[in-house]
Design a protein around this motif. Sequence first.
Motif, short mmCIF file in Angstrom:
data_model
loop_
_atom_site.label_atom_id
_atom_site.label_comp_id
_atom_site.label_asym_id
_atom_site.label_seq_id
_atom_site.Cartn_x
_atom_site.Cartn_y
_atom_site.Cartn_z
N MET A 1 0.82 -1.21 0.00
CA MET A 1 0.00 0.00 0.00
C MET A 1 0.85 1.26 0.00
O MET A 1 0.44 2.29 -0.50
N GLY A 28 0.57 -3.32 10.91
CA GLY A 28 0.16 -2.40 9.85
C GLY A 28 0.57 -2.99 8.51
O GLY A 28 1.16 -2.32 7.68
N ASP A 50 -3.47 -5.78 10.86
CA ASP A 50 -3.80 -4.55 10.14
C ASP A 50 -5.24 -4.14 10.46
O ASP A 50 -6.08 -4.98 10.81
N ASP A 78 -6.84 -2.97 15.92
CA ASP A 78 -6.46 -1.56 16.02
C ASP A 78 -5.26 -1.47 16.95
O ASP A 78 -5.39 -1.57 18.17
N ALA A 79 -4.09 -1.28 16.35
CA ALA A 79 -2.85 -1.27 17.13
C ALA A 79 -2.86 -0.17 18.19
O ALA A 79 -2.21 -0.30 19.23
N ILE A 96 6.14 -1.24 8.83
CA ILE A 96 6.62 -0.46 7.69
C ILE A 96 5.56 0.54 7.25
O ILE A 96 4.43 0.14 6.92
C1 LIG Z 1 0.45 3.29 4.22
S1 LIG Z 1 -0.26 1.74 4.70
C2 LIG Z 1 1.21 0.73 4.76
C3 LIG Z 1 0.88 -0.72 4.60
C4 LIG Z 1 2.09 -1.66 4.41
N1 LIG Z 1 2.88 -1.77 5.62
C5 LIG Z 1 2.96 -1.18 3.26
O1 LIG Z 1 4.06 -0.67 3.50
O2 LIG Z 1 2.52 -1.32 2.12
C6 LIG Z 1 -0.64 2.02 6.43
C7 LIG Z 1 -1.29 0.80 7.08
O3 LIG Z 1 -1.48 1.11 8.46
C8 LIG Z 1 -2.65 0.43 8.87
N2 LIG Z 1 -3.16 1.07 10.07
C9 LIG Z 1 -3.52 2.37 10.22
N3 LIG Z 1 -3.95 2.58 11.48
C10 LIG Z 1 -3.86 1.39 12.12
C11 LIG Z 1 -4.15 0.96 13.43
N4 LIG Z 1 -4.62 1.82 14.35
N5 LIG Z 1 -3.95 -0.34 13.75
C12 LIG Z 1 -3.47 -1.21 12.82
N6 LIG Z 1 -3.15 -0.87 11.56
C13 LIG Z 1 -3.35 0.41 11.22
C14 LIG Z 1 -3.61 0.55 7.72
O4 LIG Z 1 -4.58 -0.46 7.78
C15 LIG Z 1 -2.66 0.46 6.52
O5 LIG Z 1 -2.63 -0.85 6.02
#
Ligand SMILES: C[S@@+](CC[C@H](N)C(=O)[O-])C[C@H]1O[C@@H](n2cnc3c(N)ncnc32)[C@H](O)[C@@H]1O
Length: 152
Positions: A1, A28, A50, A78-79, A96
């Motif tokens: 993403m 994430g 995620d 939800d982290a 990442i």
């Molecule tokens: C920019 S994307 C990056 C995804 C992946 N790590 C990459 O590098 O392609 C940000 C990710 O953070 C996750 N995210 C955002 N807030 C979050 C939370 N509170 N708990 C878990 N994941 C979260 C989103 O679901 C999303 O997949």
Amino acid sequence: MGPNPLKFCEELLCGADLAKGSRVCDLGSGSGITSVMLAREYGFDVYAVDLWSDPAENRAFFRRMGVPDGQIHPVKADAAEGLPFEQQFFDAVVSIDSYNYFRRDPRYLGEKLLPYVKPGGRIYLSIPGMVRDCHDALPACLLASWTPEQLE
Ligand SMILES: C[S@@+](CC[C@H](N)C(=O)[O-])C[C@H]1O[C@@H](n2cnc3c(N)ncnc32)[C@H](O)[C@@H]1O
């Protein structure tokens, strides 16, 4: 993403002392490309955690990529609220382009993430950024996609 996640993942783990079979949280994980890399290339037992992605879709992707179900576990969580695992569960956390989404509470690391990592475990964070700070004069091309608050 996000941009270049495989490159970030590879560079983060360069020289890492993590044995095959280590239990690693890809926090994430998005649509899970780095989770596949962690499972296939490093042999870790991977939890792809995620919030926005669909675990069923990620599971289908992991199967298409040939990773056995027992080696990779998609989890919606939800982290920012803490993780749905027992304490000291992980040998390592890899995150990442995501850590900056878990709100900006300075207590987050100590209270919501470290408790799930074993003593002596590791946390590997990578967050893409800009070469030069431009927050005093945000370029129009960035403002076409993000608000100033998101850029902050
Ligand atoms: C920019 S994307 C990056 C995804 C992946 N790590 C990459 O590098 O392609 C940000 C990710 O953070 C996750 N995210 C955002 N807030 C979050 C939370 N509170 N708990 C878990 N994941 C979260 C989103 O679901 C999303 O997949």
